[in-house]
Design a protein around this motif. Structure first.
Motif, short mmCIF file in Angstrom:
data_model
loop_
_atom_site.label_atom_id
_atom_site.label_comp_id
_atom_site.label_asym_id
_atom_site.label_seq_id
_atom_site.Cartn_x
_atom_site.Cartn_y
_atom_site.Cartn_z
N LEU A 183 -45.35 -18.91 -55.54
CA LEU A 183 -44.69 -20.10 -56.07
C LEU A 183 -44.52 -19.93 -57.58
CD1 LEU A 183 -43.74 -23.01 -55.35
CD2 LEU A 183 -46.06 -23.78 -55.85
N ASN A 184 -43.27 -19.76 -58.03
CA ASN A 184 -43.02 -19.46 -59.44
C ASN A 184 -41.89 -20.31 -60.00
OD1 ASN A 184 -44.90 -17.20 -59.98
ND2 ASN A 184 -43.71 -16.14 -58.41
N LEU A 215 -37.91 -10.35 -59.85
CA LEU A 215 -39.12 -11.15 -59.65
C LEU A 215 -39.36 -11.39 -58.16
CD1 LEU A 215 -41.44 -12.91 -60.81
CD2 LEU A 215 -39.79 -14.81 -60.90
N VAL A 216 -38.31 -11.76 -57.44
CA VAL A 216 -38.42 -12.00 -56.01
C VAL A 216 -38.79 -10.71 -55.28
CG1 VAL A 216 -37.15 -12.68 -53.93
CG2 VAL A 216 -36.82 -13.94 -56.06
N GLU A 217 -38.17 -9.62 -55.67
CA GLU A 217 -38.41 -8.34 -54.99
C GLU A 217 -39.85 -7.88 -55.14
OE1 GLU A 217 -36.09 -4.11 -54.72
OE2 GLU A 217 -36.44 -4.92 -56.74
N ARG A 218 -40.41 -8.01 -56.35
CA ARG A 218 -41.78 -7.54 -56.58
C ARG A 218 -42.81 -8.36 -55.81
NH1 ARG A 218 -40.08 -7.09 -62.11
NH2 ARG A 218 -41.06 -9.09 -62.52
N GLY A 219 -42.66 -9.69 -55.88
CA GLY A 219 -43.56 -10.56 -55.13
C GLY A 219 -45.02 -10.43 -55.50
N SER A 221 -46.37 -11.99 -58.43
CA SER A 221 -46.76 -13.07 -59.33
C SER A 221 -46.72 -14.38 -58.57
CB SER A 221 -45.82 -13.16 -60.53
OG SER A 221 -45.83 -11.96 -61.28
N SER A 222 -47.63 -15.28 -58.90
CA SER A 222 -47.61 -16.59 -58.26
C SER A 222 -48.14 -17.65 -59.21
CB SER A 222 -48.45 -16.59 -56.98
OG SER A 222 -48.25 -17.79 -56.24
N HIS A 223 -47.61 -18.87 -59.07
CA HIS A 223 -48.01 -20.00 -59.89
C HIS A 223 -47.83 -19.68 -61.38
CE1 HIS A 223 -49.74 -20.96 -56.02
NE2 HIS A 223 -49.88 -22.22 -56.42
N GLN A 240 -41.50 -6.41 -65.84
CA GLN A 240 -42.72 -7.05 -65.38
C GLN A 240 -43.74 -7.22 -66.51
OE1 GLN A 240 -44.57 -5.09 -62.06
NE2 GLN A 240 -45.85 -6.82 -61.56
N LYS A 241 -43.29 -7.54 -67.70
CA LYS A 241 -44.19 -7.85 -68.79
C LYS A 241 -44.43 -9.35 -68.83
CE LYS A 241 -42.81 -3.99 -71.77
NZ LYS A 241 -42.24 -3.60 -73.07
#
Length: 243
Positions: A183-184, A215-219, A221-223, A240-241
Protein backbone atom coordinates in the motif's frame (compact mmCIF):
# COMPACT_ATOMS: atom_id res chain seq x y z
CA UNK A 1 5.31 -13.45 -10.65
CA UNK A 2 6.09 -12.36 -14.19
CA UNK A 3 4.73 -9.03 -15.39
CA UNK A 4 2.77 -10.85 -18.09
CA UNK A 5 0.82 -12.66 -15.35
CA UNK A 6 -0.11 -9.45 -13.54
CA UNK A 7 -3.23 -7.41 -14.25
CA UNK A 8 -3.15 -3.77 -13.16
CA UNK A 9 -6.37 -1.80 -12.77
CA UNK A 10 -5.50 1.82 -13.58
CA UNK A 11 -8.23 4.02 -12.08
CA UNK A 12 -8.14 7.38 -13.85
CA UNK A 13 -6.04 5.72 -16.53
CA UNK A 14 -7.58 7.77 -19.34
CA UNK A 15 -6.39 11.09 -17.86
CA UNK A 16 -3.10 12.90 -18.42
CA UNK A 17 -1.33 11.38 -15.41
CA UNK A 18 -3.03 8.01 -15.79
CA UNK A 19 -2.31 7.59 -19.50
CA UNK A 20 1.42 7.93 -18.90
CA UNK A 21 1.20 5.25 -16.23
CA UNK A 22 -0.87 2.95 -18.44
CA UNK A 23 1.60 3.22 -21.32
CA UNK A 24 4.58 2.52 -19.06
CA UNK A 25 2.91 -0.50 -17.48
CA UNK A 26 2.00 -1.94 -20.87
CA UNK A 27 5.53 -1.36 -22.15
CA UNK A 28 6.81 -3.38 -19.17
CA UNK A 29 4.61 -6.30 -20.15
CA UNK A 30 1.76 -5.89 -17.67
CA UNK A 31 -1.85 -6.41 -18.64
CA UNK A 32 -3.78 -3.22 -17.83
CA UNK A 33 -7.48 -2.48 -17.38
CA UNK A 34 -8.94 1.03 -17.47
CA UNK A 35 -12.45 2.11 -16.50
CA UNK A 36 -13.87 5.41 -17.74
CA UNK A 37 -17.30 6.93 -18.13
CA UNK A 38 -16.24 8.42 -21.50
CA UNK A 39 -15.77 5.89 -24.30
CA UNK A 40 -14.08 8.52 -26.47
CA UNK A 41 -11.32 8.91 -23.86
CA UNK A 42 -10.82 5.15 -23.91
CA UNK A 43 -10.53 5.28 -27.71
CA UNK A 44 -7.94 8.03 -27.37
CA UNK A 45 -6.03 5.93 -24.87
CA UNK A 46 -6.00 2.95 -27.24
CA UNK A 47 -4.46 5.11 -29.95
CA UNK A 48 -1.91 6.53 -27.49
CA UNK A 49 -0.33 3.34 -26.16
CA UNK A 50 2.34 1.44 -28.06
CA UNK A 51 0.71 -0.50 -30.95
CA UNK A 52 2.41 -3.74 -29.92
CA UNK A 53 0.78 -3.60 -26.46
CA UNK A 54 -2.83 -2.82 -27.41
CA UNK A 55 -3.94 -6.42 -26.98
CA UNK A 56 -2.95 -6.20 -23.30
CA UNK A 57 -5.21 -3.19 -22.67
CA UNK A 58 -8.77 -3.81 -21.51
CA UNK A 59 -11.04 -0.76 -21.69
CA UNK A 60 -14.33 -0.76 -19.79
CA UNK A 61 -17.00 1.93 -19.85
CA UNK A 62 -18.19 2.47 -16.28
CA UNK A 63 -18.54 4.91 -13.38
CA UNK A 64 -16.46 4.32 -10.25
CA UNK A 65 -17.77 7.47 -8.59
CA UNK A 66 -20.86 5.80 -7.11
CA UNK A 67 -21.15 2.59 -5.13
CA UNK A 68 -23.59 1.02 -7.56
CA UNK A 69 -21.57 2.10 -10.59
CA UNK A 70 -18.30 0.87 -9.09
CA UNK A 71 -19.81 -2.52 -8.29
CA UNK A 72 -21.10 -2.87 -11.85
CA UNK A 73 -17.69 -1.88 -13.18
CA UNK A 74 -16.03 -4.46 -10.94
CA UNK A 75 -18.21 -7.25 -12.24
CA UNK A 76 -17.52 -6.22 -15.84
CA UNK A 77 -13.81 -6.01 -15.02
CA UNK A 78 -13.62 -9.49 -13.49
CA UNK A 79 -15.60 -10.94 -16.38
CA UNK A 80 -13.15 -9.39 -18.84
CA UNK A 81 -9.80 -10.08 -17.12
CA UNK A 82 -10.53 -12.72 -14.47
CA UNK A 83 -8.32 -11.25 -11.76
CA UNK A 84 -6.63 -8.07 -10.61
CA UNK A 85 -3.19 -8.20 -9.01
CA UNK A 86 -2.46 -4.47 -8.66
CA UNK A 87 -4.35 -1.17 -8.56
CA UNK A 88 -3.05 2.31 -9.37
CA UNK A 89 -5.49 5.09 -8.48
CA UNK A 90 -5.06 8.54 -10.05
CA UNK A 91 -8.64 9.76 -9.85
CA UNK A 92 -9.84 13.35 -9.74
CA UNK A 93 -8.59 16.38 -11.59
CA UNK A 94 -5.36 18.35 -11.53
CA UNK A 95 -6.68 21.92 -11.56
CA UNK A 96 -9.54 24.01 -10.22
CA UNK A 97 -9.56 27.81 -10.13
CA UNK A 98 -13.11 28.74 -9.33
CA UNK A 99 -12.34 31.80 -7.25
CA UNK A 100 -12.12 32.78 -3.56
CA UNK A 101 -14.23 30.68 -1.16
CA UNK A 102 -16.71 33.48 -0.45
CA UNK A 103 -17.69 33.52 -4.14
CA UNK A 104 -18.43 29.78 -4.23
CA UNK A 105 -21.52 27.80 -3.32
CA UNK A 106 -21.91 24.69 -1.20
CA UNK A 107 -22.66 22.87 -4.45
CA UNK A 108 -19.22 23.87 -5.78
CA UNK A 109 -17.48 22.56 -2.67
CA UNK A 110 -19.48 19.35 -2.74
CA UNK A 111 -18.48 18.77 -6.37
CA UNK A 112 -14.80 19.23 -5.59
CA UNK A 113 -14.94 16.87 -2.60
CA UNK A 114 -16.99 14.36 -4.57
CA UNK A 115 -14.53 14.36 -7.45
CA UNK A 116 -11.34 14.19 -5.38
CA UNK A 117 -12.30 12.30 -2.23
CA UNK A 118 -15.58 10.45 -2.68
CA UNK A 119 -14.52 8.75 -5.93
CA UNK A 120 -11.20 7.74 -4.35
CA UNK A 121 -13.01 6.26 -1.35
CA UNK A 122 -15.71 4.44 -3.32
CA UNK A 123 -13.24 2.91 -5.78
CA UNK A 124 -10.88 1.88 -2.96
CA UNK A 125 -13.73 0.23 -1.04
CA UNK A 126 -14.80 -1.63 -4.18
CA UNK A 127 -11.45 -2.74 -5.61
CA UNK A 128 -9.15 -3.01 -2.57
CA UNK A 129 -10.63 -6.41 -1.60
CA UNK A 130 -9.40 -7.78 -4.95
CA UNK A 131 -5.74 -7.23 -3.98
CA UNK A 132 -5.75 -6.87 -0.19
CA UNK A 133 -4.69 -10.43 0.61
CA UNK A 134 -2.15 -10.75 -2.18
CA UNK A 135 1.43 -10.61 -0.92
CA UNK A 136 2.43 -10.15 -4.57
CA UNK A 137 -0.14 -7.37 -5.12
CA UNK A 138 -0.22 -3.62 -4.61
CA UNK A 139 -2.51 -0.60 -4.31
CA UNK A 140 -0.84 2.70 -5.22
CA UNK A 141 -2.46 6.13 -4.81
CA UNK A 142 -1.32 9.04 -6.98
CA UNK A 143 -1.99 12.32 -5.17
CA UNK A 144 -0.94 15.96 -5.51
CA UNK A 145 0.76 18.63 -3.45
CA UNK A 146 -2.18 21.03 -3.68
CA UNK A 147 -3.48 19.57 -0.43
CA UNK A 148 -0.65 21.22 1.47
CA UNK A 149 -0.70 24.69 -0.08
CA UNK A 150 -2.88 27.10 -2.01
CA UNK A 151 -1.32 27.05 -5.46
CA UNK A 152 -2.57 30.52 -6.37
CA UNK A 153 -5.50 32.80 -5.52
CA UNK A 154 -8.81 31.20 -6.40
CA UNK A 155 -7.67 27.61 -5.91
CA UNK A 156 -8.69 27.24 -2.28
CA UNK A 157 -11.34 24.60 -2.87
CA UNK A 158 -8.78 22.53 -4.79
CA UNK A 159 -6.60 22.60 -1.68
CA UNK A 160 -9.53 21.50 0.51
CA UNK A 161 -10.36 18.58 -1.77
CA UNK A 162 -6.75 17.51 -2.27
CA UNK A 163 -6.06 17.75 1.47
CA UNK A 164 -8.98 15.43 2.17
CA UNK A 165 -7.51 12.86 -0.20
CA UNK A 166 -4.09 13.13 1.47
CA UNK A 167 -5.78 12.58 4.85
CA UNK A 168 -7.64 9.57 3.50
CA UNK A 169 -4.39 7.98 2.29
CA UNK A 170 -2.83 8.59 5.70
CA UNK A 171 -5.82 6.95 7.39
CA UNK A 172 -5.47 3.86 5.21
CA UNK A 173 -1.76 3.49 5.98
CA UNK A 174 -2.48 3.64 9.71
CA UNK A 175 -5.74 1.66 9.73
CA UNK A 176 -4.25 -1.19 7.69
CA UNK A 177 -0.65 -1.48 8.90
CA UNK A 178 -0.13 -5.16 8.08
CA UNK A 179 -2.11 -5.95 4.93
CA UNK A 180 -0.29 -8.42 2.67
CA UNK A 181 -0.49 -6.22 -0.44
CA UNK A 182 1.83 -3.23 -0.87
CA UNK A 183 0.00 0.00 0.00
CA UNK A 184 1.82 3.10 -1.25
CA UNK A 185 1.31 6.73 -2.23
CA UNK A 186 3.08 8.81 -4.86
CA UNK A 187 2.60 12.51 -4.05
CA UNK A 188 3.36 14.83 -6.97
CA UNK A 189 4.38 18.35 -5.98
CA UNK A 190 4.62 19.61 -9.55
CA UNK A 191 2.54 20.06 -12.66
CA UNK A 192 2.22 17.11 -15.01
CA UNK A 193 1.71 17.41 -18.75
CA UNK A 194 2.08 15.60 -22.04
CA UNK A 195 5.31 16.42 -23.96
CA UNK A 196 3.58 18.87 -26.31
CA UNK A 197 2.19 20.88 -23.37
CA UNK A 198 5.25 21.02 -21.13
CA UNK A 199 6.01 24.20 -19.17
CA UNK A 200 8.81 25.17 -16.76
CA UNK A 201 8.58 23.14 -13.55
CA UNK A 202 6.32 20.51 -15.11
CA UNK A 203 6.92 16.78 -15.25
CA UNK A 204 6.49 14.75 -18.42
CA UNK A 205 3.63 12.31 -17.85
CA UNK A 206 5.62 9.62 -19.68
CA UNK A 207 8.51 9.97 -17.24
CA UNK A 208 6.10 9.90 -14.31
CA UNK A 209 4.51 6.77 -15.75
CA UNK A 210 7.88 5.03 -15.91
CA UNK A 211 8.54 5.85 -12.25
CA UNK A 212 5.18 4.56 -11.06
CA UNK A 213 5.46 1.44 -13.23
CA UNK A 214 8.89 0.72 -11.73
CA UNK A 215 7.45 1.02 -8.21
CA UNK A 216 4.63 -1.40 -9.03
CA UNK A 217 7.00 -3.82 -10.74
CA UNK A 218 9.45 -4.01 -7.82
CA UNK A 219 6.78 -4.53 -5.18
CA UNK A 220 9.27 -4.19 -2.32
CA UNK A 221 7.93 -1.05 -0.62
CA UNK A 222 4.79 -0.71 1.46
CA UNK A 223 3.06 1.99 3.50
CA UNK A 224 5.45 4.53 1.99
CA UNK A 225 4.93 8.01 0.58
CA UNK A 226 7.13 8.92 -2.40
CA UNK A 227 7.21 12.68 -2.94
CA UNK A 228 8.00 13.80 -6.48
CA UNK A 229 8.95 17.44 -7.03
CA UNK A 230 11.32 17.17 -9.98
CA UNK A 231 12.73 14.96 -12.71
CA UNK A 232 15.55 14.09 -10.31
CA UNK A 233 13.03 12.63 -7.86
CA UNK A 234 11.63 10.49 -10.66
CA UNK A 235 15.11 9.25 -11.46
CA UNK A 236 15.57 8.36 -7.80
CA UNK A 237 12.27 6.47 -7.85
CA UNK A 238 13.47 4.50 -10.87
CA UNK A 239 16.70 3.70 -9.03
CA UNK A 240 14.80 2.77 -5.85
CA UNK A 241 16.40 5.45 -3.69
CA UNK A 242 14.63 7.00 -0.73
CA UNK A 243 12.90 10.25 -1.65
Amino acid sequence: MANSDRVVLALGGAGTVGSGIVKALLDKGFKVAVISRDSSRLDKLRSFVSPSTKDNLTAIVGDVGSEAGAEQAKQALLKAVGKVTDVVSSLGFSWWQGGPPHTQSLKDLHWVIETLLFSTFVSWKTFFPLVRDRSDGSYTFITGGAGEKVLMPGTGFLTVGAASTLAFCQVLREEYPEVPCKLNQVKIDAGVAAPERMAPGYLNHLDLGEGVAALVERGNSSHSVFTITSAADLKNLLLQKNL
